[in-house]
Design a protein around this motif. Structure first.
Motif, PDB file in Angstrom:
ATOM      1  N   ASP A   1     175.773  35.502   4.527  1.00 51.23           N
ATOM      2  CA  ASP A   1     176.723  34.848   5.105  1.00 51.23           C
ATOM      3  C   ASP A   1     175.202  34.564   6.662  1.00 51.23           C
ATOM      4  O   ASP A   1     175.426  35.341   7.400  1.00 51.23           O
ATOM      5  CB  ASP A   1     177.510  35.674   5.820  1.00 51.23           C
ATOM      6  CG  ASP A   1     178.390  34.888   7.013  1.00 51.23           C
ATOM      7  OD1 ASP A   1     178.174  33.814   7.114  1.00 51.23           O
ATOM      8  OD2 ASP A   1     179.200  35.327   7.601  1.00 51.23           O
ATOM      9  N   GLN A   2     174.501  33.633   5.723  1.00 54.25           N
ATOM     10  CA  GLN A   2     173.408  34.005   6.955  1.00 54.25           C
ATOM     11  C   GLN A   2     173.689  33.781   8.666  1.00 54.25           C
ATOM     12  O   GLN A   2     173.132  34.570   9.674  1.00 54.25           O
ATOM     13  CB  GLN A   2     172.398  32.645   7.000  1.00 54.25           C
ATOM     14  CG  GLN A   2     171.760  32.999   5.187  1.00 54.25           C
ATOM     15  CD  GLN A   2     171.408  31.260   4.988  1.00 54.25           C
ATOM     16  OE1 GLN A   2     170.818  30.269   5.338  1.00 54.25           O
ATOM     17  NE2 GLN A   2     170.356  31.369   3.667  1.00 54.25           N
TER      18      GLN A   2
ATOM     19  N   GLU B   1     174.945  28.111   2.521  1.00 56.50           N
ATOM     20  CA  GLU B   1     174.452  29.689   2.146  1.00 56.50           C
ATOM     21  C   GLU B   1     173.996  29.914   0.874  1.00 56.50           C
ATOM     22  O   GLU B   1     173.676  30.691   0.915  1.00 56.50           O
ATOM     23  CB  GLU B   1     174.991  30.273   3.300  1.00 56.50           C
ATOM     24  CG  GLU B   1     175.024  30.276   4.888  1.00 56.50           C
ATOM     25  CD  GLU B   1     176.126  30.324   5.521  1.00 56.50           C
ATOM     26  OE1 GLU B   1     175.856  30.977   6.905  1.00 56.50           O
ATOM     27  OE2 GLU B   1     177.070  30.663   4.564  1.00 56.50           O
ATOM     28  N   TYR B   2     175.059  29.847   0.451  1.00 56.02           N
ATOM     29  CA  TYR B   2     174.799  29.950  -1.077  1.00 56.02           C
ATOM     30  C   TYR B   2     173.835  30.033  -1.717  1.00 56.02           C
ATOM     31  O   TYR B   2     173.311  30.175  -2.676  1.00 56.02           O
ATOM     32  CB  TYR B   2     176.122  29.309  -1.655  1.00 56.02           C
ATOM     33  CG  TYR B   2     176.562  29.440  -3.660  1.00 56.02           C
ATOM     34  CD1 TYR B   2     176.736  30.994  -3.620  1.00 56.02           C
ATOM     35  CD2 TYR B   2     176.123  28.693  -4.087  1.00 56.02           C
ATOM     36  CE1 TYR B   2     176.714  31.621  -5.387  1.00 56.02           C
ATOM     37  CE2 TYR B   2     176.268  28.601  -5.671  1.00 56.02           C
ATOM     38  CZ  TYR B   2     176.355  30.184  -6.335  1.00 56.02           C
ATOM     39  OH  TYR B   2     176.603  30.494  -7.505  1.00 56.02           O
TER      40      TYR B   2
ATOM     41  N   PHE C   1     178.233  39.443   0.299  1.00 54.62           N
ATOM     42  CA  PHE C   1     178.245  38.546   1.141  1.00 54.62           C
ATOM     43  C   PHE C   1     178.263  38.697   2.238  1.00 54.62           C
ATOM     44  O   PHE C   1     177.746  37.275   2.757  1.00 54.62           O
ATOM     45  CB  PHE C   1     180.111  38.929   0.965  1.00 54.62           C
ATOM     46  CG  PHE C   1     180.775  37.774   1.931  1.00 54.62           C
ATOM     47  CD1 PHE C   1     181.316  36.539   0.949  1.00 54.62           C
ATOM     48  CD2 PHE C   1     180.780  37.807   3.139  1.00 54.62           C
ATOM     49  CE1 PHE C   1     181.856  35.570   1.766  1.00 54.62           C
ATOM     50  CE2 PHE C   1     181.173  36.984   3.640  1.00 54.62           C
ATOM     51  CZ  PHE C   1     181.716  35.458   2.610  1.00 54.62           C
TER      52      PHE C   1
ATOM     53  N   ASP D   1     179.112  34.159  10.010  1.00 53.89           N
ATOM     54  CA  ASP D   1     180.753  33.570  10.698  1.00 53.89           C
ATOM     55  C   ASP D   1     181.813  34.512   9.399  1.00 53.89           C
ATOM     56  O   ASP D   1     183.073  33.476   9.581  1.00 53.89           O
ATOM     57  CB  ASP D   1     180.691  31.511  10.479  1.00 53.89           C
ATOM     58  CG  ASP D   1     180.136  30.973   9.371  1.00 53.89           C
ATOM     59  OD1 ASP D   1     180.206  31.867   8.448  1.00 53.89           O
ATOM     60  OD2 ASP D   1     180.355  30.352   9.554  1.00 53.89           O
ATOM     61  N   GLY D   2     181.359  35.135   8.837  1.00 53.75           N
ATOM     62  CA  GLY D   2     183.055  35.422   7.824  1.00 53.75           C
ATOM     63  C   GLY D   2     182.869  34.167   6.663  1.00 53.75           C
ATOM     64  O   GLY D   2     183.761  34.740   5.819  1.00 53.75           O
ATOM     65  N   TYR D   3     182.327  33.775   6.524  1.00 51.52           N
ATOM     66  CA  TYR D   3     182.095  32.473   5.692  1.00 51.52           C
ATOM     67  C   TYR D   3     180.362  31.947   5.205  1.00 51.52           C
ATOM     68  O   TYR D   3     179.922  32.501   5.653  1.00 51.52           O
ATOM     69  CB  TYR D   3     182.610  31.186   5.248  1.00 51.52           C
ATOM     70  CG  TYR D   3     184.153  31.010   7.131  1.00 51.52           C
ATOM     71  CD1 TYR D   3     185.507  30.885   6.251  1.00 51.52           C
ATOM     72  CD2 TYR D   3     184.063  31.634   8.202  1.00 51.52           C
ATOM     73  CE1 TYR D   3     186.429  30.807   7.322  1.00 51.52           C
ATOM     74  CE2 TYR D   3     185.219  31.812   8.772  1.00 51.52           C
ATOM     75  CZ  TYR D   3     186.073  31.258   7.850  1.00 51.52           C
ATOM     76  OH  TYR D   3     187.714  31.468   8.523  1.00 51.52           O
ATOM     77  N   ILE D   4     180.670  31.913   3.603  1.00 48.88           N
ATOM     78  CA  ILE D   4     179.362  31.656   2.987  1.00 48.88           C
ATOM     79  C   ILE D   4     180.039  29.916   2.759  1.00 48.88           C
ATOM     80  O   ILE D   4     180.329  29.542   1.791  1.00 48.88           O
ATOM     81  CB  ILE D   4     179.565  32.687   1.917  1.00 48.88           C
ATOM     82  CG1 ILE D   4     178.697  33.837   2.140  1.00 48.88           C
ATOM     83  CG2 ILE D   4     178.139  31.887   0.632  1.00 48.88           C
ATOM     84  CD1 ILE D   4     179.022  34.570   0.566  1.00 48.88           C
ATOM     85  N   ASN D   5     178.792  28.701   3.353  1.00 44.30           N
ATOM     86  CA  ASN D   5     179.011  27.738   2.958  1.00 44.30           C
ATOM     87  C   ASN D   5     178.124  27.432   1.541  1.00 44.30           C
ATOM     88  O   ASN D   5     177.400  28.534   1.155  1.00 44.30           O
ATOM     89  CB  ASN D   5     178.886  26.933   4.041  1.00 44.30           C
ATOM     90  CG  ASN D   5     176.998  26.690   5.032  1.00 44.30           C
ATOM     91  OD1 ASN D   5     176.447  27.180   4.299  1.00 44.30           O
ATOM     92  ND2 ASN D   5     177.328  27.192   5.790  1.00 44.30           N
TER      93      ASN D   5
END
Length: 82
Positions: free
Chosen positions: A44-45, A55-56, A40, A48-52
């Motif tokens: 998470d490039q 990024e996926y 993860f 920010d704590g999210y994988i959009n």
């Protein structure tokens, strides 16, 4: 490119699940907590704590190219890491 050996099982499993395939046993083994946290963080490039979705997709494409040893834009079973 991200570290494919750690992330690859996660991406391969996610891609197979998304496509409706059974998850291969080598991918199932990678689903331990630390491997997931590491994958993860690497996916998470922007940190920010999210994988959009961008990024996926970028991660899955990176993993694909890391496995495509022949560079022919196809994966064959012999190129998979198990």
């Amino acid at each position: 490119m991200k570290s494919a050996p750690i992330l690859a099982p996660l991406a391969v499993a996610a891609a197979f699940v998304t496509a409706g395939f059974a998850v291969p046993s080598y991918a199932q083994k990678a689903f331990d907590e630390q491997a997931i946290r590491t994958a993860f963080a690497q996916a998470d490039q922007n940190g920010d704590g999210y994988i959009n979705v961008d990024e996926y997709v970028a991660y899955v494409v990176d993993v694909f190219h890391a496995y495509d040893k022949s560079g022919d834009h196809y994966l064959v079973e012999a190129e998979l890491p198990y």
